[in-house]
Design a protein around this motif. Structure first.
Motif, short mmCIF file in Angstrom:
data_model
loop_
_atom_site.label_atom_id
_atom_site.label_comp_id
_atom_site.label_asym_id
_atom_site.label_seq_id
_atom_site.Cartn_x
_atom_site.Cartn_y
_atom_site.Cartn_z
N SER A 91 0.76 -1.19 -0.01
CA SER A 91 0.18 -0.01 0.16
C SER A 91 0.99 1.23 -0.02
O SER A 91 0.66 2.17 -0.23
CB SER A 91 -0.94 0.07 1.24
OG SER A 91 -0.17 0.07 2.30
N GLY A 92 2.03 1.12 0.26
CA GLY A 92 3.01 2.24 0.49
C GLY A 92 3.01 2.87 2.08
O GLY A 92 3.57 3.73 2.36
N GLY A 93 2.19 1.92 2.84
CA GLY A 93 2.35 2.26 4.36
C GLY A 93 3.58 1.79 4.88
O GLY A 93 4.28 0.93 4.36
N VAL A 94 3.59 1.85 6.10
CA VAL A 94 4.86 1.50 6.92
C VAL A 94 4.91 0.03 6.79
O VAL A 94 5.90 -0.45 6.68
CB VAL A 94 4.79 2.12 8.39
CG1 VAL A 94 5.96 1.29 9.16
CG2 VAL A 94 4.94 3.55 8.44
N ASP A 95 3.76 -0.68 7.22
CA ASP A 95 3.86 -2.06 7.60
C ASP A 95 4.01 -2.98 6.23
O ASP A 95 5.00 -3.92 6.12
CB ASP A 95 2.51 -2.63 8.19
CG ASP A 95 2.22 -1.88 9.32
OD1 ASP A 95 3.36 -1.26 9.98
OD2 ASP A 95 1.07 -1.43 9.97
N SER A 96 3.41 -2.51 5.21
CA SER A 96 3.52 -3.37 3.84
C SER A 96 4.84 -2.97 3.35
O SER A 96 5.69 -3.70 2.62
CB SER A 96 2.49 -3.01 2.85
OG SER A 96 2.51 -1.66 2.55
N SER A 97 5.41 -1.72 3.47
CA SER A 97 6.45 -1.52 2.86
C SER A 97 8.11 -2.17 3.81
O SER A 97 8.67 -2.62 2.97
CB SER A 97 7.00 0.24 2.97
OG SER A 97 5.87 0.88 2.44
N ALA A 98 7.50 -2.54 4.86
CA ALA A 98 8.34 -3.38 5.71
C ALA A 98 8.71 -4.79 5.25
O ALA A 98 9.48 -5.09 5.26
CB ALA A 98 7.81 -3.49 7.13
N VAL A 99 7.46 -5.17 4.75
CA VAL A 99 7.27 -6.55 4.51
C VAL A 99 8.07 -6.70 2.90
O VAL A 99 8.84 -7.50 2.77
CB VAL A 99 6.05 -7.23 4.51
CG1 VAL A 99 5.90 -8.64 3.83
CG2 VAL A 99 5.27 -7.14 5.76
N ALA A 100 7.66 -5.92 2.25
CA ALA A 100 8.07 -5.75 0.96
C ALA A 100 9.97 -5.46 0.99
O ALA A 100 10.67 -6.29 0.26
CB ALA A 100 7.71 -4.80 -0.13
N ARG B 204 16.85 1.78 8.01
CA ARG B 204 17.83 1.56 6.85
C ARG B 204 17.27 0.74 5.75
O ARG B 204 17.87 0.46 4.81
CB ARG B 204 18.79 0.76 7.52
CG ARG B 204 19.71 1.43 8.65
CD ARG B 204 20.85 0.40 8.95
NE ARG B 204 20.09 -0.76 9.90
CZ ARG B 204 20.85 -1.77 10.63
NH1 ARG B 204 22.24 -1.57 10.40
NH2 ARG B 204 20.37 -2.47 11.17
N MET B 205 15.95 0.52 5.81
CA MET B 205 14.97 -0.28 4.64
C MET B 205 14.10 0.59 3.99
O MET B 205 13.72 0.46 2.91
CB MET B 205 14.64 -1.45 5.14
CG MET B 205 15.71 -2.56 5.89
SD MET B 205 14.63 -4.02 6.00
CE MET B 205 13.71 -3.76 7.76
N VAL B 206 13.60 1.30 4.66
CA VAL B 206 12.39 2.26 4.25
C VAL B 206 12.71 3.85 4.04
O VAL B 206 13.23 4.41 4.90
CB VAL B 206 11.13 1.66 5.00
CG1 VAL B 206 9.83 2.58 4.54
CG2 VAL B 206 10.84 0.29 4.84
N PRO B 207 12.28 4.40 3.10
CA PRO B 207 12.60 5.97 2.92
C PRO B 207 11.82 6.57 4.19
O PRO B 207 10.71 6.11 4.53
CB PRO B 207 11.96 6.33 1.54
CG PRO B 207 11.78 4.94 0.86
CD PRO B 207 11.74 4.07 1.92
N ILE C 112 8.08 7.62 3.72
CA ILE C 112 7.12 6.77 4.16
C ILE C 112 6.91 6.49 5.60
O ILE C 112 5.77 6.26 6.23
CB ILE C 112 7.54 5.24 3.26
CG1 ILE C 112 7.46 5.37 1.83
CG2 ILE C 112 6.73 4.26 3.86
CD1 ILE C 112 6.54 5.52 1.05
N LEU C 113 8.14 6.64 6.45
CA LEU C 113 7.83 6.26 7.79
C LEU C 113 7.20 7.53 8.66
O LEU C 113 6.62 7.24 9.43
CB LEU C 113 9.27 6.07 8.29
CG LEU C 113 10.13 4.95 7.88
CD1 LEU C 113 11.69 4.89 8.50
CD2 LEU C 113 9.34 3.51 8.00
N ASP C 114 7.51 8.58 7.90
CA ASP C 114 6.65 9.78 8.48
C ASP C 114 5.53 10.21 8.36
O ASP C 114 4.70 10.92 8.58
CB ASP C 114 7.70 11.07 8.16
CG ASP C 114 8.81 10.75 8.84
OD1 ASP C 114 9.01 10.21 9.84
OD2 ASP C 114 9.82 11.64 8.52
N ARG C 115 5.03 9.39 7.17
CA ARG C 115 3.48 9.74 6.53
C ARG C 115 2.37 9.46 7.46
O ARG C 115 2.52 8.19 8.11
CB ARG C 115 3.42 8.99 5.15
CG ARG C 115 3.14 7.72 4.93
CD ARG C 115 3.06 7.09 3.68
NE ARG C 115 1.39 7.60 3.41
CZ ARG C 115 0.76 6.58 2.83
NH1 ARG C 115 1.12 5.19 2.52
NH2 ARG C 115 -0.48 6.86 2.61
#
Length: 620
Positions: free
Chosen positions: A264-273, A543-546, A549-552
């Motif tokens: 989705s581009g949220g924190v959690d799905s971005s973490a998995v990807a 170190r993995m996600v921009p 994305i973490l701040d949105r």
């Protein structure tokens, strides 16, 4: 991922076939039965084949045919358990079937078997020698399991529709559960929509003695925040969270069929990807997202950006909301027990899109529950101050003022949030969380049922959990509410139904035993420090996600219910439930259509009831 069902008692093979037919969508790749006529035990299985296509046929038995298993889910530590059982002398027939681990695991560990398992599961074990039937559900309720006991017959199934398909089961609405449905916006465990029927709670097992007909329920695990004796620094904790996330992702990439990831581009799905792209080349990771042409409900740009950042094979589909709206009756009619989360529809559409290319999809579901990511965590402190300082008269005046605000159709608009918060503040902190998500206020539920009702009756499950540990603060108790109720009875139910209707297996990376056990022992301030939600998780992902994305801000996977239900043809005249006041329901509908009130969740829930085969085909 499969469907299981069965019964013990009166009935015959035709009943079992009817029960299996009711959940055929859960297992398009094959089916199987085991019937013991002497003991009147009937077991059924529908298979979506993910692991060991040749050796995974069910119901499965041991060499002496004294243990029979019908199983839905995946056991991620099955290889370690298989090795342990082989070392103890057990012989395996299959190459790598996790079901056979349950067969021999029962022989070795008996009712302690669920404690050995790291995975998502619901299963039934018939022990011929002991003359018992054993049901168990995973720790978090990722896989559903209903059971019923009526006139001496025991029934069980992945979906309540299968139980209702048995010719001897009398289908009557449980009106207490119906009231709770409007109070919580889902039916909280162990309640179910039909009389004499229950959900097996997450982390619970049940043993049925065939000789005495005695039922014994056991809670083998329940989520609790229990800080450990040793507290690592937040930096050390973040390193361990990162390691455990990658390990959990690796376990969930175990598959004999193509797999991908919801993004989705949220924190959690971005973490998995991001974790997947560390385990295999990023260009081999297939990510899937859907978007909408209405901007306040669309997150596709963030998903696209994250996919590009990692170098994934990103798949995207942009939908017209009017096209999505036309699918509502079809989706709702296949839902099984009603649950009022409007994001069911976009979740269904995402699963349908992904299922065209893969049979397994990893997800970021449960990240908000395990790491305290929801907006209500931020509302707790100001809500506490407000409730202490603002007298009732002034509070009621604020509510009236907010009611004058225009009712926005945007996703998570300010006026919507204000109305929700103030509605919750009518009550004590014990029930703020369920009231903030409810379909109706307590006063409206009284009006709808023309019955004197009390908040402590409607929200008895949430109150009981809240009061268990008086020494804990509101933030801890709120997280425990989300993990024990909202996660299994809303989020995971929604994902299970949406994925199964599309022949897709969804796996939540955040629901790994090791990851959750580590997280729940951390200080609450590492998860929510009063300002930042998911603090330790975001540090782990730095170190993995921009950073953007973490701040949105959290957005949610919504649809424009407010607008749709003003204009959608949703006649309430076809809903004939004796305990509901048709006159009150129609009044709520008129007020919503004329913009005088916001009854979006109530009207959505009435649409669910209207399209539910369980509700419309009952006996009462």
């Amino acid at each position: 991922m499969c469907g299981i069902t069965g019964f013990i008692g009166l009935g015959d093979q035709s009943d079992l076939l009817q029960m299996m037919a009711a959940i055929r969508h859960r297992g398009p790749d094959g089916d199987g039965m085991h019937i013991d006529l002497d003991m009147a035990v009937y077991l059924g299985h529908l298979r979506l084949s993910i692991l060991d296509h040749a050796g995974g046929k069910q119901p499965m038995t041991n060499s002496s045919q004294t243990i029979w298993v019908t199983f839905n889910g995946e056991i991620y530590n099955h290889e370690e358990l298989r090795k342990e059982l082989i070392d103890k002398g057990y012989k395996f027939k299959s190459d790598h079937s996790d079901t056979e681990v349950l067969v021999h695991g029962w022989q070795e560990w008996g009712e302690n078997l669920p404690l050995k398992l790291n995975g998502m599961f619901a299963f039934c074990i018939y022990d011929v020698g002991a003359k018992t039937v054993f049901l168990a559900r995973d720790r978090f309720g990722e896989k559903p399991l209903y059971w019923a006991f009526q006139n001496g017959n025991l029934y069980f199934a992945s979906e309540i529709t299968a139980i209702a398909a048995h010719s001897r089961f009398k289908k009557e609405i449980n009106h207490k559960s119906l009231k709770k449905f409007f109070a919580y916006n889902y039916i909280p465990s162990p309640n179910a929509i039909l009389e004499d029927c229950w959900k097996l709670r997450a982390g619970q097992s049940l043993t049925f003695d065939l000789s005495t007909r005695h039922i014994k329920e056991n809670s083998y695990w329940q989520y609790r925040n229990e800080p450990g004796e040793f507290t690592p620094s937040i930096e050390e904790a973040a390193e361990e969270v990162e390691r455990l996330l990658i390990a959990s992702t690796k376990r969930r990439m175990m598959s004999d069929v193509p797999l991908g990831v919801f993004l989705s581009g949220g924190v959690d799905s971005s973490a998995v990807a991001a974790c997947m792209s560390r385990l295999i080349p990023a260009k081999e990771v297939q990510s899937f997202s859907i978007g909408f042409n209405e901007k306040s409900f669309d997150e596709s740009a963030y998903a696209r950006s994250m996919g590009s950042f990692l170098g994934l094979q990103h798949n995207e589909k942009i939908l017209d909301l009017k096209q999505a709206q036309s699918l509502v009756p079809e989706v709702l009619s296949n839902l099984d027990e009603p649950m009022g989360d409007g994001s069911l529809l976009p979740t269904y559409l995402l699963c349908e899109f992904a299922s065209r290319q893969v049979k397994v999809a990893l997800s970021g579901d449960a990240g908000d529950e395990i790491f305290a990511g929801y907006d209500p965590f931020k509302a707790l402190k100001p809500a506490s101050l407000y409730s202490q300082l603002v007298p009732n008269g002034l509070h009621n005046g604020f509510k009236k003022l907010v009611d004058f605000l225009p009712k926005s159709t945007k996703n998570m608009s300010l006026d919507f949030k204000l109305r929700r918060v103030l509605m919750g503040l009518d009550y004590s902190s014990e029930i703020w969380n369920p009231v903030w998500m409810s379909a109706l206020s307590v006063a409206d539920i009284k009006d709808l049922f023309h019955e004197e009702l009390y908040a402590d009756e409607l929200y008895s499950e949430a109150i009981e959990l809240w009061q268990e540990c008086p020494e804990k603060g509101n933030v801890d108790k709120t997280q425990e509410f989300y993990v024990n109720f909202y996660l299994p009875d809303d989020i995971l139910t929604k994902v299970d139904r949406a994925s199964m209707l599309n022949g897709l297996e969804a796996r939540s990376v955040f629901l790994d035993n090791d990851l959750v056990d580590f997280s729940r022992r951390l200080p609450m301030s590492y998860k929510f420090d009063g300002h930042i939600t998911k603090k330790v998780l975001k540090l782990a992902l730095s170190r993995m996600v921009p950073q953007d994305i973490l701040d949105r801000p959290k957005k949610g996977f919504g649809i424009p219910l407010m607008e749709w239900l003003k204009n959608m043809d949703n006649s309430l005249e076809t809903i004939h439930i004796s305990s509901l006041s048709q006159q009150t329901a129609e009044r709520f509908q008129r007020q919503h259509q004329h913009g005088k009130a916001d009854y979006r969740f109530f009207l959505w829930n009435m649409m669910l009831l209207k399209n539910s085969t369980i509700i419309m085909n009952r006996a009462d």
